[in-house]
Design an enzyme around this catalytic site. Structure first.
Site, PDB file in Angstrom:
ATOM      1  CG  PHE A 149      -0.295   0.441   2.506  1.00  0.00           C
ATOM      2  CD1 PHE A 149      -0.074   1.784   2.787  1.00  0.00           C
ATOM      3  CD2 PHE A 149       0.123  -0.489   3.447  1.00  0.00           C
ATOM      4  CE1 PHE A 149       0.536   2.183   3.966  1.00  0.00           C
ATOM      5  CE2 PHE A 149       0.748  -0.106   4.622  1.00  0.00           C
ATOM      6  CZ  PHE A 149       0.956   1.234   4.879  1.00  0.00           C
ATOM      7  CE  LYS A 173      -2.953  -8.105  -4.943  1.00  0.00           C
ATOM      8  NZ  LYS A 173      -3.393  -7.264  -3.805  1.00  0.00           N
ATOM      9  CD  GLU A 176      -5.686  -5.996   0.038  1.00  0.00           C
ATOM     10  OE1 GLU A 176      -4.851  -6.019  -0.887  1.00  0.00           O
ATOM     11  OE2 GLU A 176      -5.541  -6.608   1.112  1.00  0.00           O
ATOM     12  CB  SER A 226       4.439  -7.544   5.832  1.00  0.00           C
ATOM     13  OG  SER A 226       3.447  -8.401   5.325  1.00  0.00           O
ATOM     14  CB  CYS A 281      10.482  -0.524   2.827  1.00  0.00           C
ATOM     15  SG  CYS A 281      11.176   0.094   1.312  1.00  0.00           S
ATOM     16  CD  GLU A 382       8.076  -3.238   8.702  1.00  0.00           C
ATOM     17  OE1 GLU A 382       7.512  -4.329   8.495  1.00  0.00           O
ATOM     18  OE2 GLU A 382       8.497  -2.506   7.789  1.00  0.00           O
TER      19      GLU A 382
HETATM   20  P1  NAD Z   1       1.264  -6.676   3.008  1.00  0.00           P
HETATM   21  O1  NAD Z   1       2.269  -7.765   3.092  1.00  0.00           O
HETATM   22  O2  NAD Z   1       0.134  -6.681   3.974  1.00  0.00           O
HETATM   23  O3  NAD Z   1       0.569  -6.663   1.538  1.00  0.00           O
HETATM   24  C1  NAD Z   1       1.331  -6.646   0.355  1.00  0.00           C
HETATM   25  C2  NAD Z   1       0.551  -7.345  -0.754  1.00  0.00           C
HETATM   26  O4  NAD Z   1       0.346  -8.713  -0.382  1.00  0.00           O
HETATM   27  C3  NAD Z   1      -0.825  -6.761  -1.028  1.00  0.00           C
HETATM   28  O5  NAD Z   1      -1.012  -6.695  -2.420  1.00  0.00           O
HETATM   29  C4  NAD Z   1      -1.792  -7.752  -0.383  1.00  0.00           C
HETATM   30  O6  NAD Z   1      -3.012  -7.862  -1.087  1.00  0.00           O
HETATM   31  C5  NAD Z   1      -1.042  -9.067  -0.426  1.00  0.00           C
HETATM   32  N1  NAD Z   1      -1.289  -9.917   0.757  1.00  0.00           N
HETATM   33  C6  NAD Z   1      -1.479  -9.506   2.036  1.00  0.00           C
HETATM   34  N2  NAD Z   1      -1.654 -10.577   2.848  1.00  0.00           N
HETATM   35  C7  NAD Z   1      -1.565 -11.681   2.069  1.00  0.00           C
HETATM   36  C8  NAD Z   1      -1.657 -13.089   2.321  1.00  0.00           C
HETATM   37  N3  NAD Z   1      -1.866 -13.554   3.544  1.00  0.00           N
HETATM   38  N4  NAD Z   1      -1.512 -13.926   1.276  1.00  0.00           N
HETATM   39  C9  NAD Z   1      -1.295 -13.465   0.036  1.00  0.00           C
HETATM   40  N5  NAD Z   1      -1.218 -12.143  -0.264  1.00  0.00           N
HETATM   41  C10 NAD Z   1      -1.338 -11.266   0.728  1.00  0.00           C
HETATM   42  O7  NAD Z   1       2.079  -5.304   3.067  1.00  0.00           O
HETATM   43  P2  NAD Z   1       1.525  -3.814   3.172  1.00  0.00           P
HETATM   44  O8  NAD Z   1       0.954  -3.599   4.530  1.00  0.00           O
HETATM   45  O9  NAD Z   1       0.697  -3.491   1.987  1.00  0.00           O
HETATM   46  O10 NAD Z   1       2.888  -2.993   3.013  1.00  0.00           O
HETATM   47  C11 NAD Z   1       3.712  -2.664   4.097  1.00  0.00           C
HETATM   48  C12 NAD Z   1       4.888  -3.614   4.214  1.00  0.00           C
HETATM   49  O11 NAD Z   1       5.636  -3.610   3.009  1.00  0.00           O
HETATM   50  C13 NAD Z   1       5.878  -3.218   5.295  1.00  0.00           C
HETATM   51  O12 NAD Z   1       6.281  -4.368   5.992  1.00  0.00           O
HETATM   52  C14 NAD Z   1       7.032  -2.613   4.524  1.00  0.00           C
HETATM   53  O13 NAD Z   1       8.286  -2.677   5.187  1.00  0.00           O
HETATM   54  C15 NAD Z   1       7.023  -3.451   3.299  1.00  0.00           C
HETATM   55  N6  NAD Z   1       7.683  -2.792   2.178  1.00  0.00           N
HETATM   56  C16 NAD Z   1       8.908  -3.260   1.815  1.00  0.00           C
HETATM   57  C17 NAD Z   1       9.590  -2.644   0.770  1.00  0.00           C
HETATM   58  C18 NAD Z   1      10.958  -3.116   0.372  1.00  0.00           C
HETATM   59  O14 NAD Z   1      11.472  -2.608  -0.598  1.00  0.00           O
HETATM   60  N7  NAD Z   1      11.551  -4.078   1.057  1.00  0.00           N
HETATM   61  C19 NAD Z   1       8.999  -1.572   0.090  1.00  0.00           C
HETATM   62  C20 NAD Z   1       7.732  -1.140   0.478  1.00  0.00           C
HETATM   63  C21 NAD Z   1       7.079  -1.765   1.528  1.00  0.00           C
END
Ligand code: NAD
Length: 489
Positions: A149, A173, A176, A226, A281, A382
C-alpha cells in the site's frame, strides 16, 4: 462512488465478484472507492490475455517496444499532479511526497528505455576451431507484480517497464488498500495503445494473489510487502516453478557518531523517520547514539519530532499525513504502549492525536521512544509508523554489532564526518542499502534496490541490470558452419 475495475486484454472489465471493500481516505475517513475482492478467475483471464499477446510482443523489435514506454513516461509526467493527488487521497502522504514517489517511477521507465542496449547478449568466436558460441537474452513469458500500500504509484514501476521492454507481458495486482492510483495509471496505459493483453491489471487480495502464485502460465512473480507474506510468496511461487523476488519488511537503524554535524543529522533523520508517516521501507526507525552524541541528538530530535506539522496532505504547510487506516493507528499506538511497558520513555508521545477538521482521520503524531532496552520486543518489531526509537552505546563497534544483530537488512545509515568510520561501516554493515550521512538510501533506478536478511527473499533485485537479469532467460548457442557448406556465389 468509483468502483474499481480490472483492465484485461485492452478492456475495462467488471470482476465477477459481489464482495467489495471500502477504499478510505486515511486523512478524512471518507470512503473514496469500492474495490473488488477478486478471484482466481480474474487472474486466469488476465494470464490468458497475456499469454496470447506474448508471441507477437516478443517478435516486436526491442527498439519499437520501448517507444510505448517513452510515450507512457510522457503521459505520466503530464499527469504528475493528478497522480500525486490520488496517491495522497488514498495513501495519506503529503502532496510533495506523492510527487517525489512518481519521479522514481518515471526514472525507472527512462532506464528501461535503454533495453536495446541492456539486453544485448555475448559472443565468442572460435571456442574451438571454426566453432562460435553466443548468449542471447529472451523474455521469460508472462510476469506479475504484487504490490504493497505504501507506494501505490512507484512500486509497480520497479519492474513493469523492464519486463515489458524485454518482451514479456505483464499483470499488476495493486494493494486492495490503494487501488485508485493504478486505476488512473492504467487509463494512461490504455492511451499509450499497447497491443491488447501486453499489460493487464487485476484487483483483489489473498485469493487474487494465490491465483497468481499458482497459475501455470505466469513464469515470474515480484512481490513487495511485509516479511511474513514475502516468505509465503517466495515459497509458494517457487513451489509452482516460478522465478520470484520478494521484498519484505524492515527495521532500519541509523548510527550517530559524536563527530556528526548534529543539525544536519537531525533534520535528515527526522525526515527519514517521519516522512510518509514512517510508512516507508527505508524509513529510519531506530537511532543508536555513540558516546557524547547522545544528549545533543536526543534534544534536537525531540524538538524536530514535536514541531512537525501533521494534517491532510493536500493542505499547504502539512509535513506529515496520517497512517493508512484505523487498524494501523491502533497497532502503532499499542506498540508505543508496549515500548513504555518494556522500560522506554516517551519524551514525545504521538498517541491520541486528533487533527482539527479531520477528526475521523487516522493520525499519529511523531513519537520518540528513548532508552529503548536492547532486549525489548519494541527494539526488534517493525512499527511502520512515525516512531523513532533511541538506543545508546559507547563505541562504534558496539553500535555496528547492535545494527547487525537485527532480523532485517533493508537499510543501515551512519552520520559522521570521519572517512575511516564511514569506510568501516560500509564494509561491516549487514544491509542491502547503506547510507552515509543519508537518511533514505533509496537506490536510483539504474542501481538494484537491494535488501538482505529478512528484508528480501530471492537473488535478483528490482531496478537496473538486476531487473534485466530477472526478466530475461539466457540461451546459449554453440554453432559450427563448415567451409564446405558455404554456397559458392
Ligand atoms: P502486506 O504484506 O500486507 O501486503 C502486500 C501485498 O500482499 C498486497 O497486495 C496484499 O493484497 C497481499 N497480501 C497480504 N496478505 C496476504 C496473504 N496472507 N496472502 C497473500 N497475499 C497477501 O504489506 P503492506 O501492509 O501493503 O505494506 C507494508 C509492508 O511492506 C511493510 O512491511 C514494509 O516494510 C514493506 N515494504 C517493503 C519494501 C521493500 O522494498 N523491502 C517496500 C515497500 C514496503
Amino acid at each position: 462512488m468509483q468502483k474499481i475495475l480490472n483492465y484485461i486484454n485492452g478492456e475495462w472489465v467488471k470482476p465477477a465478484v459481489n464482495e467489495y471493500l471500502d477504499v478510505v481516505n486515511p486523512a478524512t475517513g471518507g470512503v473514496i472507492a469500492k474495490t473488488p475482492l477478486g478471484t482466481k478467475a480474474d487472474v486466469d483471464s488476465a494470464a490468458k490475455a497475456a499469454s496470447e499477446a506474448l508471441p507477437a510482443w516478443r517478435r516486436t523489435p526491442v527498439n519499437d517496444r520501448v517507444q510505448y514506454l517513452f510515450k507512457l513516461r510522457d503521459l505520466m509526467r503530464s499527469n504528475h499532479d493528478e497522480i500525486a493527488k490520488l496517491i495522497t487521497d488514498e495513501a495519506g502522504k503529503t502532496f510533495e511526497e506523492s510527487k517525489a514517489e512518481m519521479v522514481r517511477a518515471f526514472e525507472n521507465i527512462e532506464v528501461a528505455c535503454g533495453m536495446p542496449h541492456m539486453m544485448k547478449g555475448e559472443f565468442v568466436e572460435d571456442i574451438a576451431p571454426g566453432i562460435d558460441e553466443l548468449m542471447i537474452r529472451q523474455p521469460v513469458g508472462v510476469c506479475a507484480t504484487i504490490a504493497p500500500f505504501n507506494f501505490p504509484g512507484m512500486i509497480p514501476f520497479w519492474y513493469l517497464p523492464y519486463a515489458v521492454a524485454a518482451g514479456n507481458t505483464y499483470i499488476v495486482k495493486p494493494s486492495e488498500k490503494v487501488p485508485t492510483t493504478m486505476q488512473f495509471v492504467f487509463k494512461l496505459i490504455e492511451q499509450v495503445g499497447f497491443p491488447k493483453g501486453v499489460v493487464n491489471l487485476v484487483n483483489g487480495a489473498k485469493e487474487t494473489v494465490d491465483g497468481i502464485l499458482e497459475h501455470p502460465a505466469i513464469r515470474a512473480v515480484t512481490f513487495v510487502g511485509s516479511t511474513n507474506v514475502a516468505k509465503y510468496i517466495y515459497a509458494t511461487a517457487a513451489a509452482h516453478g516460478k522465478r520470484v523476488q520478494a521484498q519484505g519488511g524492515a527495521k532500519n537503524p541509523v548510527i550517530v557518531l559524536p563527530d556528526a554535524d548534529m543539525d544536519m543529522a537531525t533534520k535528515i533523520i527526522a525526515d527519514s523517520a517521519f516522512g510518509c508517516a514512517g510508512q516507508r521501507c527505508l524509513a529510519v526507525s531506530f537511532a543508536v547514539t555513540v558516546a557524547e552524541a547522545r544528549n545533543t541528538f536526543t534534544e534536537l530530535i525531540c524538538d524536530a519530532a514535536a514541531s512537525r506539522v501533521v494534517g491532510y496532505g493536500l493542505d499547504s504547510g502539512v509535513q506529515m499525513g496520517p497512517v493508512i487506516n484505523a487498524d494501523s493507528k491502533a497497532r502503532v499506538e499499542s506498540l508505543i504502549g508496549l515500548g513504555v511497558k518494556e522500560g522506554a520513555t516517551a519524551p514525545v508521545d504521538g498517541r491520541g492525536t486528533s487533527v482539527k477538521g479531520y477528526e475521523s482521520g487516522h493520525f499519529v503524531r511523531p513519537t520518540i521512544l528513548a532508552d529503548v532496552p536492547r532486549e525489548s520486543e519494541i527494539a526488534r518489531t517493525e512499527i511502520f509508523g512515525p516512531v523513532l526509537s533511541l538506543m545508546h552505546v559507547n563505541t562504534i563497534d558496539e553500535a555496528i554489532e547492535l545494527v547487525n544483530s537485527g532480523q532485517y537488512g533493508n537499510q543501515a545509515s551512519l552520520f559522521t564526518s570521519s572517512g575511516s568510520a564511514a569506510r568501516k561501516f560500509k564494509y561491516e554493515a549487514e544491509a542491502g542499502n547503506v547510507g552515509i550521512n543519508i537518511g533514505v538510501a533509496a537506490p536510483m533506478a539504474f542501481f538494484p534496490f537491494s535488501g538482505w536478511k529478512d528484508s528480501f527473499f530471492g537473488d535478483m533485485h528490482g531496478q537496473g541490470m538486476d531487473a534485466v537479469e530477472f526478466f530475461t532467460q539466457k540461451k546459449v548457442v554453440v554453432e559450427r558452419w563448415p567451409k564446405e557448406w558455404t554456397r559458392k556465389f
